[in-house]
Every structure is written in C-alpha cells, then in structure tokens.
Design a protein around this motif. Structure first.
Motif, PDB file in Angstrom:
ATOM      1  N   GLN A   1       0.852  -1.180   0.000  1.00  0.00           N
ATOM      2  CA  GLN A   1       0.000   0.000   0.000  1.00  0.00           C
ATOM      3  C   GLN A   1       0.892   1.236   0.000  1.00  0.00           C
ATOM      4  N   VAL A   2       0.884   1.954  -1.093  1.00  0.00           N
ATOM      5  CA  VAL A   2       1.665   3.187  -1.207  1.00  0.00           C
ATOM      6  C   VAL A   2       0.677   4.335  -1.380  1.00  0.00           C
ATOM      7  N   ASN A   3       0.753   5.310  -0.504  1.00  0.00           N
ATOM      8  CA  ASN A   3      -0.157   6.447  -0.565  1.00  0.00           C
ATOM      9  C   ASN A   3       0.217   7.389  -1.706  1.00  0.00           C
ATOM     10  N   LEU A   4      -0.764   8.105  -2.173  1.00  0.00           N
ATOM     11  CA  LEU A   4      -0.551   9.143  -3.167  1.00  0.00           C
ATOM     12  C   LEU A   4       0.413  10.169  -2.579  1.00  0.00           C
ATOM     13  N   HIS A   5       1.448  10.532  -3.325  1.00  0.00           N
ATOM     14  CA  HIS A   5       2.444  11.465  -2.815  1.00  0.00           C
ATOM     15  C   HIS A   5       3.080  12.222  -3.982  1.00  0.00           C
ATOM     16  N   SER A   6       3.869  13.222  -3.659  1.00  0.00           N
ATOM     17  CA  SER A   6       4.616  13.971  -4.674  1.00  0.00           C
ATOM     18  C   SER A   6       5.970  14.345  -4.084  1.00  0.00           C
ATOM     19  N   HIS A   7       6.868  14.798  -4.946  1.00  0.00           N
ATOM     20  CA  HIS A   7       8.226  15.164  -4.531  1.00  0.00           C
ATOM     21  C   HIS A   7       8.569  16.545  -5.075  1.00  0.00           C
ATOM     22  N   ASN A   8       9.693  17.087  -4.617  1.00  0.00           N
ATOM     23  CA  ASN A   8      10.189  18.352  -5.170  1.00  0.00           C
ATOM     24  C   ASN A   8      11.339  18.075  -6.141  1.00  0.00           C
ATOM     25  N   PHE A   9      11.400  16.875  -6.703  1.00  0.00           N
ATOM     26  CA  PHE A   9      12.410  16.484  -7.687  1.00  0.00           C
ATOM     27  C   PHE A   9      11.748  15.608  -8.748  1.00  0.00           C
ATOM     28  N   TYR A  10      12.461  15.402  -9.843  1.00  0.00           N
ATOM     29  CA  TYR A  10      11.989  14.486 -10.885  1.00  0.00           C
ATOM     30  C   TYR A  10      12.298  13.061 -10.439  1.00  0.00           C
ATOM     31  N   GLU A  11      11.386  12.167 -10.733  1.00  0.00           N
ATOM     32  CA  GLU A  11      11.604  10.756 -10.443  1.00  0.00           C
ATOM     33  C   GLU A  11      11.433   9.977 -11.744  1.00  0.00           C
ATOM     34  N   LEU A  12      12.436   9.194 -12.090  1.00  0.00           N
ATOM     35  CA  LEU A  12      12.378   8.330 -13.256  1.00  0.00           C
ATOM     36  C   LEU A  12      12.376   6.890 -12.780  1.00  0.00           C
ATOM     37  N   LEU A  13      11.447   6.091 -13.291  1.00  0.00           N
ATOM     38  CA  LEU A  13      11.359   4.678 -12.956  1.00  0.00           C
ATOM     39  C   LEU A  13      11.576   3.881 -14.235  1.00  0.00           C
ATOM     40  N   TYR A  14      12.477   2.932 -14.189  1.00  0.00           N
ATOM     41  CA  TYR A  14      12.670   2.020 -15.313  1.00  0.00           C
ATOM     42  C   TYR A  14      12.126   0.664 -14.883  1.00  0.00           C
ATOM     43  N   CYS A  15      11.107   0.191 -15.562  1.00  0.00           N
ATOM     44  CA  CYS A  15      10.423  -1.039 -15.194  1.00  0.00           C
ATOM     45  C   CYS A  15      11.165  -2.247 -15.771  1.00  0.00           C
ATOM     46  N   ARG A  16      11.773  -3.032 -14.889  1.00  0.00           N
ATOM     47  CA  ARG A  16      12.480  -4.253 -15.311  1.00  0.00           C
ATOM     48  C   ARG A  16      11.519  -5.442 -15.373  1.00  0.00           C
ATOM     49  N   ASN A  17      10.592  -5.536 -14.453  1.00  0.00           N
ATOM     50  CA  ASN A  17       9.501  -6.521 -14.445  1.00  0.00           C
ATOM     51  C   ASN A  17       8.279  -5.807 -13.915  1.00  0.00           C
ATOM     52  N   SER A  18       7.152  -5.967 -14.578  1.00  0.00           N
ATOM     53  CA  SER A  18       5.979  -5.198 -14.168  1.00  0.00           C
ATOM     54  C   SER A  18       5.099  -5.917 -13.150  1.00  0.00           C
ATOM     55  N   GLY A  19       5.019  -7.217 -13.202  1.00  0.00           N
ATOM     56  CA  GLY A  19       4.187  -7.942 -12.244  1.00  0.00           C
ATOM     57  C   GLY A  19       2.712  -7.607 -12.361  1.00  0.00           C
ATOM     58  N   GLY A  20       2.283  -7.049 -13.497  1.00  0.00           N
ATOM     59  CA  GLY A  20       0.884  -6.670 -13.672  1.00  0.00           C
ATOM     60  C   GLY A  20       0.551  -5.316 -13.070  1.00  0.00           C
ATOM     61  N   MET A  21       1.574  -4.503 -12.834  1.00  0.00           N
ATOM     62  CA  MET A  21       1.405  -3.204 -12.170  1.00  0.00           C
ATOM     63  C   MET A  21       0.754  -2.162 -13.080  1.00  0.00           C
ATOM     64  N   GLU A  22       0.098  -1.222 -12.429  1.00  0.00           N
ATOM     65  CA  GLU A  22      -0.337   0.015 -13.065  1.00  0.00           C
ATOM     66  C   GLU A  22       0.286   1.151 -12.264  1.00  0.00           C
ATOM     67  N   TYR A  23       0.377   2.318 -12.876  1.00  0.00           N
ATOM     68  CA  TYR A  23       0.953   3.463 -12.179  1.00  0.00           C
ATOM     69  C   TYR A  23       0.049   4.659 -12.412  1.00  0.00           C
ATOM     70  N   LEU A  24      -0.253   5.365 -11.340  1.00  0.00           N
ATOM     71  CA  LEU A  24      -1.091   6.555 -11.398  1.00  0.00           C
ATOM     72  C   LEU A  24      -0.188   7.777 -11.325  1.00  0.00           C
ATOM     73  N   VAL A  25      -0.224   8.611 -12.363  1.00  0.00           N
ATOM     74  CA  VAL A  25       0.549   9.850 -12.402  1.00  0.00           C
ATOM     75  C   VAL A  25      -0.436  10.979 -12.667  1.00  0.00           C
ATOM     76  N   GLY A  26      -0.581  11.875 -11.683  1.00  0.00           N
ATOM     77  CA  GLY A  26      -1.623  12.890 -11.789  1.00  0.00           C
ATOM     78  C   GLY A  26      -2.957  12.173 -11.761  1.00  0.00           C
ATOM     79  N   VAL A  27      -3.736  12.348 -12.822  1.00  0.00           N
ATOM     80  CA  VAL A  27      -5.030  11.658 -12.911  1.00  0.00           C
ATOM     81  C   VAL A  27      -5.021  10.574 -13.981  1.00  0.00           C
ATOM     82  N   ASP A  28      -3.861  10.295 -14.563  1.00  0.00           N
ATOM     83  CA  ASP A  28      -3.757   9.278 -15.606  1.00  0.00           C
ATOM     84  C   ASP A  28      -3.189   7.985 -15.052  1.00  0.00           C
ATOM     85  N   ARG A  29      -3.773   6.881 -15.499  1.00  0.00           N
ATOM     86  CA  ARG A  29      -3.368   5.541 -15.060  1.00  0.00           C
ATOM     87  C   ARG A  29      -2.727   4.829 -16.249  1.00  0.00           C
TER      88      ARG A  29
END
Length: 175
Positions: free
Chosen positions: A11-39
């Motif tokens: 369980q990861v709560n909705l959050h934001s940072h004061n920096f850029y975050e880049l994620l490189y997906c090596r294995n997805s495991g069926g994940m979705e990602y919510l950025v702003g209001v887009d999934r």
C-alpha cells in the motif's frame, strides 16, 4: 539511482516530490501506475517520468504475477536547471513532462545499461562518484530524448479510469 523490488502488493499512498523521479520497469508484475489523474499499465522496459509536484503512486494488483522490479533515479530541479543553462532546448523538452515512455524492445539496451550503471556508480565509494552519477544522468536523459525524437518510443496508452481515478480527478480539480 537505486533498485526496488516488490514481491507482494504494497500500500503506497498518493504522494509527490520536489524532484523528478524516473522509474525504469524491469519486471511489471501486472502493475499500473497513477501519475496525476492518468493511469498507465506498466510493461517491461517502460520509463515512468514524474515531474516535481505531481501526485503519483503505484497501483498493485491483488496478486503480483512476478516481482515488480524497477530502477529509480531522482533528479533535482537544480541539476536540471543547470543543464537548461547549457542546453536551452531542454527548457521546452516534452520528455520532461511526459508520464510514460514505452521503449521498443529493440531499443531498450542502452537505457537499461545506463540505469544499471547509475546503480553501480551510486554504490561506489570514490571521489569521482558524484561526477560519474551526474554524467550518467546526462547520458540517460540524452538516450531518452533520442528515443523520443527518433520515434523509437511508442505512444503511451492511458488506461480507462477507475472510480479511484475519478475521485482523484475531482480532488485535483477542486483543491
């Protein structure tokens, strides 16, 4: 730069940072990602770019089909600001405002290697560590920009919004 591995839903709560975050997906495991209001439904090789101040969180399925493995790089706004002084074209770079960059499989090798190299450099204990990390970050940004400009990056598909997405959109619109 570091690697995170999730073997079970978290369980990861909705959050934001004061920096850029880049994620490189090596294995997805069926994940979705919510950025702003887009999934976005994540696939192996995807790069998620989250600008400062944008709310985001991973959306875990009930059960992971495989471990969710991602490399994470944080880039400060100061560092990017310095780069923009030397490379003014970055000031209007759409890459820095895109949420998902899907890289074709045949073009993932350099990006994967640069994330891996960033992890190795972050773990070194040497005087040159910071220079190496900065140089690697620049090379990664160059490679991502080249992929986007050469149309090697596939257009990102926004998933159909769920009830949670509609609630978040309402909150964002009415803050």
């Amino acid at each position: 730069t570091h690697r995170d591995v999730s073997h079970k839903p978290e369980q990861v709560n909705l959050h934001s940072h004061n920096f850029y975050e880049l994620l490189y997906c090596r294995n997805s495991g069926g994940m979705e990602y919510l950025v702003g209001v887009d999934r976005y439904r994540l696939q192996k090789g995807d790069v998620v770019l989250i600008p400062p101040g944008v709310s985001h969180r991973p959306l875990f399925p009930e059960k992971l089909t495989e471990p969710y493995v991602r490399d994470v790089m944080w880039i400060s706004t100061d560092f990017l600001g310095q780069l923009k002084r030397y490379f003014p074209e970055l000031a209007h770079e759409p890459l820095m405002y895109s949420a998902l960059l899907q890289i074709e499989e045949s073009n993932r090798e350099p990006i994967s290697w640069l994330f891996e190299q960033g992890i190795r450099e972050s773990q070194r204990d040497s005087e040159e560590r910071e220079m190496a990390i900065m140089g690697n970050a620049i090379m990664l940004l160059v490679q991502l920009r080249r992929s986007r400009l050469k149309n090697e990056a596939l257009p990102a598909k926004v998933e159909k919004p769920g009830r949670l997405d509609q609630v978040l959109q309402y909150i964002e619109d009415n803050l």
